[in-house]
Design an enzyme around this catalytic site. Structure first.
Site, PDB file in Angstrom:
ATOM      1  N   GLY A   2       0.868  -1.269  -0.244  1.00  0.00           N
ATOM      2  CA  GLY A   2       0.042   0.096   0.196  1.00  0.00           C
ATOM      3  C   GLY A   2       0.898   1.354   0.036  1.00  0.00           C
ATOM      4  O   GLY A   2       0.634   2.195   0.547  1.00  0.00           O
ATOM      5  N   ALA A   3       1.815   1.127  -0.909  1.00  0.00           N
ATOM      6  CA  ALA A   3       3.073   2.214  -0.683  1.00  0.00           C
ATOM      7  C   ALA A   3       3.079   3.367  -1.785  1.00  0.00           C
ATOM      8  O   ALA A   3       3.875   3.843  -1.952  1.00  0.00           O
ATOM      9  CB  ALA A   3       4.335   1.603  -0.712  1.00  0.00           C
ATOM     10  N   ASP A  45      -1.575  -6.601  -5.136  1.00  0.00           N
ATOM     11  CA  ASP A  45      -2.837  -6.568  -4.174  1.00  0.00           C
ATOM     12  C   ASP A  45      -2.623  -7.656  -3.155  1.00  0.00           C
ATOM     13  O   ASP A  45      -2.584  -9.007  -3.251  1.00  0.00           O
ATOM     14  CB  ASP A  45      -4.109  -7.202  -5.285  1.00  0.00           C
ATOM     15  CG  ASP A  45      -5.489  -7.034  -4.586  1.00  0.00           C
ATOM     16  OD1 ASP A  45      -5.552  -7.218  -3.405  1.00  0.00           O
ATOM     17  OD2 ASP A  45      -6.515  -7.200  -5.250  1.00  0.00           O
ATOM     18  N   SER A  88      -4.136   0.212  14.364  1.00  0.00           N
ATOM     19  CA  SER A  88      -4.488   1.381  14.495  1.00  0.00           C
ATOM     20  C   SER A  88      -5.033   1.561  15.862  1.00  0.00           C
ATOM     21  O   SER A  88      -5.704   0.659  16.601  1.00  0.00           O
ATOM     22  CB  SER A  88      -5.815   1.442  13.574  1.00  0.00           C
ATOM     23  OG  SER A  88      -6.811   2.517  14.013  1.00  0.00           O
ATOM     24  N   TYR A 132     -13.767  -2.617  10.661  1.00  0.00           N
ATOM     25  CA  TYR A 132     -12.094  -1.932  10.475  1.00  0.00           C
ATOM     26  C   TYR A 132     -11.487  -2.437  11.790  1.00  0.00           C
ATOM     27  O   TYR A 132     -10.535  -2.825  12.033  1.00  0.00           O
ATOM     28  CB  TYR A 132     -12.402  -0.574  10.055  1.00  0.00           C
ATOM     29  CG  TYR A 132     -10.898   0.359  10.249  1.00  0.00           C
ATOM     30  CD1 TYR A 132     -10.130   0.084   8.833  1.00  0.00           C
ATOM     31  CD2 TYR A 132     -10.431   0.789  11.095  1.00  0.00           C
ATOM     32  CE1 TYR A 132      -8.767   0.649   8.978  1.00  0.00           C
ATOM     33  CE2 TYR A 132      -9.258   1.402  11.437  1.00  0.00           C
ATOM     34  CZ  TYR A 132      -8.259   1.545  10.262  1.00  0.00           C
ATOM     35  OH  TYR A 132      -7.282   1.947   9.944  1.00  0.00           O
ATOM     36  N   LYS A 181      -8.330  -4.492  12.883  1.00  0.00           N
ATOM     37  CA  LYS A 181      -6.839  -4.188  13.248  1.00  0.00           C
ATOM     38  C   LYS A 181      -6.527  -4.562  14.872  1.00  0.00           C
ATOM     39  O   LYS A 181      -5.281  -4.695  14.938  1.00  0.00           O
ATOM     40  CB  LYS A 181      -6.969  -2.269  13.687  1.00  0.00           C
ATOM     41  CG  LYS A 181      -7.125  -1.738  12.033  1.00  0.00           C
ATOM     42  CD  LYS A 181      -6.026  -1.960  11.340  1.00  0.00           C
ATOM     43  CE  LYS A 181      -5.864  -1.043   9.999  1.00  0.00           C
ATOM     44  NZ  LYS A 181      -4.743  -1.323   9.096  1.00  0.00           N
ATOM     45  N   ILE A 229      -3.796  10.308  11.389  1.00  0.00           N
ATOM     46  CA  ILE A 229      -2.775  10.855  10.398  1.00  0.00           C
ATOM     47  C   ILE A 229      -3.304  11.301   9.028  1.00  0.00           C
ATOM     48  O   ILE A 229      -4.196  10.829   8.286  1.00  0.00           O
ATOM     49  CB  ILE A 229      -1.999   9.430  10.020  1.00  0.00           C
ATOM     50  CG1 ILE A 229      -1.420   8.756  11.151  1.00  0.00           C
ATOM     51  CG2 ILE A 229      -0.530   9.878   9.036  1.00  0.00           C
ATOM     52  CD1 ILE A 229      -0.510   9.568  12.343  1.00  0.00           C
TER      53      ILE A 229
HETATM   54  P1  NDP Z   1      -4.590   5.447   2.092  1.00  0.00           P
HETATM   55  O1  NDP Z   1      -5.940   4.875   1.653  1.00  0.00           O
HETATM   56  O2  NDP Z   1      -3.852   6.942   2.047  1.00  0.00           O
HETATM   57  O3  NDP Z   1      -3.371   4.427   1.590  1.00  0.00           O
HETATM   58  C1  NDP Z   1      -3.673   3.139   1.485  1.00  0.00           C
HETATM   59  C2  NDP Z   1      -3.017   2.473   0.296  1.00  0.00           C
HETATM   60  O4  NDP Z   1      -3.470   0.988   0.306  1.00  0.00           O
HETATM   61  C3  NDP Z   1      -3.643   3.019  -1.008  1.00  0.00           C
HETATM   62  O5  NDP Z   1      -2.705   3.336  -1.707  1.00  0.00           O
HETATM   63  C4  NDP Z   1      -4.663   1.886  -1.431  1.00  0.00           C
HETATM   64  O6  NDP Z   1      -4.761   2.045  -2.732  1.00  0.00           O
HETATM   65  C5  NDP Z   1      -3.690   0.714  -0.942  1.00  0.00           C
HETATM   66  N1  NDP Z   1      -4.600  -0.631  -0.921  1.00  0.00           N
HETATM   67  C6  NDP Z   1      -6.086  -0.821  -0.709  1.00  0.00           C
HETATM   68  N2  NDP Z   1      -6.488  -1.906  -0.940  1.00  0.00           N
HETATM   69  C7  NDP Z   1      -5.046  -2.484  -1.218  1.00  0.00           C
HETATM   70  C8  NDP Z   1      -4.865  -3.932  -1.690  1.00  0.00           C
HETATM   71  N3  NDP Z   1      -5.996  -4.939  -1.839  1.00  0.00           N
HETATM   72  N4  NDP Z   1      -3.483  -4.180  -1.928  1.00  0.00           N
HETATM   73  C9  NDP Z   1      -2.540  -3.374  -1.895  1.00  0.00           C
HETATM   74  N5  NDP Z   1      -2.796  -2.189  -1.569  1.00  0.00           N
HETATM   75  C10 NDP Z   1      -4.021  -1.654  -1.439  1.00  0.00           C
HETATM   76  O7  NDP Z   1      -4.295   5.061   3.874  1.00  0.00           O
HETATM   77  P2  NDP Z   1      -3.430   5.490   5.022  1.00  0.00           P
HETATM   78  O8  NDP Z   1      -2.047   5.826   4.346  1.00  0.00           O
HETATM   79  O9  NDP Z   1      -4.055   6.449   5.822  1.00  0.00           O
HETATM   80  O10 NDP Z   1      -3.266   4.044   5.633  1.00  0.00           O
HETATM   81  C11 NDP Z   1      -2.168   3.278   5.859  1.00  0.00           C
HETATM   82  C12 NDP Z   1      -2.258   2.234   6.896  1.00  0.00           C
HETATM   83  O11 NDP Z   1      -2.640   2.878   8.000  1.00  0.00           O
HETATM   84  C13 NDP Z   1      -3.742   1.459   6.727  1.00  0.00           C
HETATM   85  O12 NDP Z   1      -3.519   0.264   7.205  1.00  0.00           O
HETATM   86  C14 NDP Z   1      -4.546   2.188   7.805  1.00  0.00           C
HETATM   87  O13 NDP Z   1      -5.493   1.197   8.197  1.00  0.00           O
HETATM   88  C15 NDP Z   1      -3.487   2.613   8.874  1.00  0.00           C
HETATM   89  N6  NDP Z   1      -4.010   3.724   9.662  1.00  0.00           N
HETATM   90  C16 NDP Z   1      -4.332   4.860   9.152  1.00  0.00           C
HETATM   91  C17 NDP Z   1      -4.645   6.010   9.936  1.00  0.00           C
HETATM   92  C18 NDP Z   1      -5.032   7.332   9.421  1.00  0.00           C
HETATM   93  O14 NDP Z   1      -5.464   8.006  10.155  1.00  0.00           O
HETATM   94  N7  NDP Z   1      -4.803   7.613   8.222  1.00  0.00           N
HETATM   95  C19 NDP Z   1      -5.089   5.734  11.484  1.00  0.00           C
HETATM   96  C20 NDP Z   1      -4.678   4.188  11.748  1.00  0.00           C
HETATM   97  C21 NDP Z   1      -4.278   3.475  10.719  1.00  0.00           C
HETATM   98  P3  NDP Z   1      -6.372   2.178  -3.306  1.00  0.00           P
HETATM   99  O15 NDP Z   1      -6.172   3.487  -3.916  1.00  0.00           O
HETATM  100  O16 NDP Z   1      -6.726   1.212  -4.175  1.00  0.00           O
HETATM  101  O17 NDP Z   1      -7.128   2.283  -2.074  1.00  0.00           O
END
Ligand code: NDP
Length: 250
Positions: free
Chosen positions: A14-15, A64, A141, A154, A158, A187
């Site tokens: 998810g980078a 994925d 989370s 969700y 977590k 975040i």
């Molecule tokens: P974003 O939605 O900004 O980024 C998440 C990324 O993961 C996106 O690029 C998304 O792509 C990708 N993704 C989704 N589904 C898949 C999949 N099946 N395989 C691979 N990649 C996938 O979220 P954040 O950066 O905020 O979140 C990152 C992590 O941090 C998550 O696990 C989230 O639950 C956790 N988190 C975030 C918080 C926050 O406040 N932001 C708080 C606590 C935890 P696509 O565009 O397709 O969705």
């Protein structure tokens, strides 16, 4: 630039944006070769460009996290290209609101956040066991610890990630593998933006709940991940590091 992770090979899921992108950049800055993975390889290539601009090495892969074949191919390719996998950061996740009585989104959320993390660990563990080296950091989370409205699945996923982390950490130490989890607070990413909009919450409301008085930055999480992925954290395993600016203690 730091060199705490010199010669390490890391996979981040998810980078292509948000926290995952910040983690990829930070690990690269610390010297790791970083495999930037997400559902869109083109977006991952943009992150790799930034890594290369800092004179480091990156590789963009479409992965994925719910797809076992993607994991199999990714592990094979990384092993062929870099010879090993030292670090796995299971960061990919999705969040959506669920009204009472509606379970139509449950499978999808379970599948990405929980099954994706389990499949990811299992994809790299045979190699890490063989290498007798591994650092896994799973992104949980604070929703696993305190209540946020309308995100039951969700929050459950977590919590599941924390259980998974503790289970693995308890018996993989013998193979020199550390497994930890980070529980981020709010975040500033697209995910938070979407959730706040859907809940009708303002950033001001969130800031008031955080002791530090601000919403976290993706880099706040990336810094903690880089520590847990390094040998400075070698005696830390099975832990939940809450990185939330004091949200859960306020
Ligand atoms: P974003 O939605 O900004 O980024 C998440 C990324 O993961 C996106 O690029 C998304 O792509 C990708 N993704 C989704 N589904 C898949 C999949 N099946 N395989 C691979 N990649 C996938 O979220 P954040 O950066 O905020 O979140 C990152 C992590 O941090 C998550 O696990 C989230 O639950 C956790 N988190 C975030 C918080 C926050 O406040 N932001 C708080 C606590 C935890 P696509 O565009 O397709 O969705």
């Amino acid at each position: 630039m730091g060199s705490n992770l010199a010669d390490r090979v890391a996979i981040v899921t998810g980078a292509m944006r948000g926290i995952g992108k910040a983690i990829a950049l930070k690990l690269a800055k610390e010297g790791a070769k970083v495999v930037v993975t997400d559902v869109d390889q083109e977006e991952c290539k943009e992150v790799v460009k930034e890594i290369e601009e800092m004179g480091r090495t990156g590789l963009a892969l479409e992965l994925d996290v719910t797809n076992e074949e993607d994991w199999h191919n990714a592990v094979k390719e990384v092993k062929e290209k870099f010879g090993k996998i030292d670090i796995l950061i299971n960061n990919a996740g999705i969040c959506d609101l669920e009204e009472a009585g509606d379970i139509s989104k449950m499978e999808k959320i379970l599948s990405v956040n929980l099954k994706g993390t389990i499949i990811g660990c299992n994809a790299v563990l045979p190699l890490m066991i063989e290498q007798k080296y591994g650092k896994i950091v799973n992104i949980s989370s604070i929703a696993a610890i305190v209540s946020w409205p309308k995100i039951p699945t969700y929050s459950a996923t977590k919590g599941g990630v924390i259980g998974l982390t503790k289970c693995y950490a308890g018996y993989l130490g013998q193979y020199n593998i550390n497994v930890n989890t980070i529980a981020p607070g709010p975040i500033e990413t697209k995910m938070l933006d979407d959730v706040l909009k859907k809940l009708g919450m303002t950033r001001d409301m969130v800031c008031k709940a955080v002791s530090k008085g601000r919403i976290g930055r993706p880099e706040d999480i990336a810094n903690a991940v880089a520590f847990l992925a390094s040998d400075d954290a070698d005696y830390i395993t099975g832990q939940v590091l809450v990185v939330d600016g004091g949200y859960t203690v306020k």
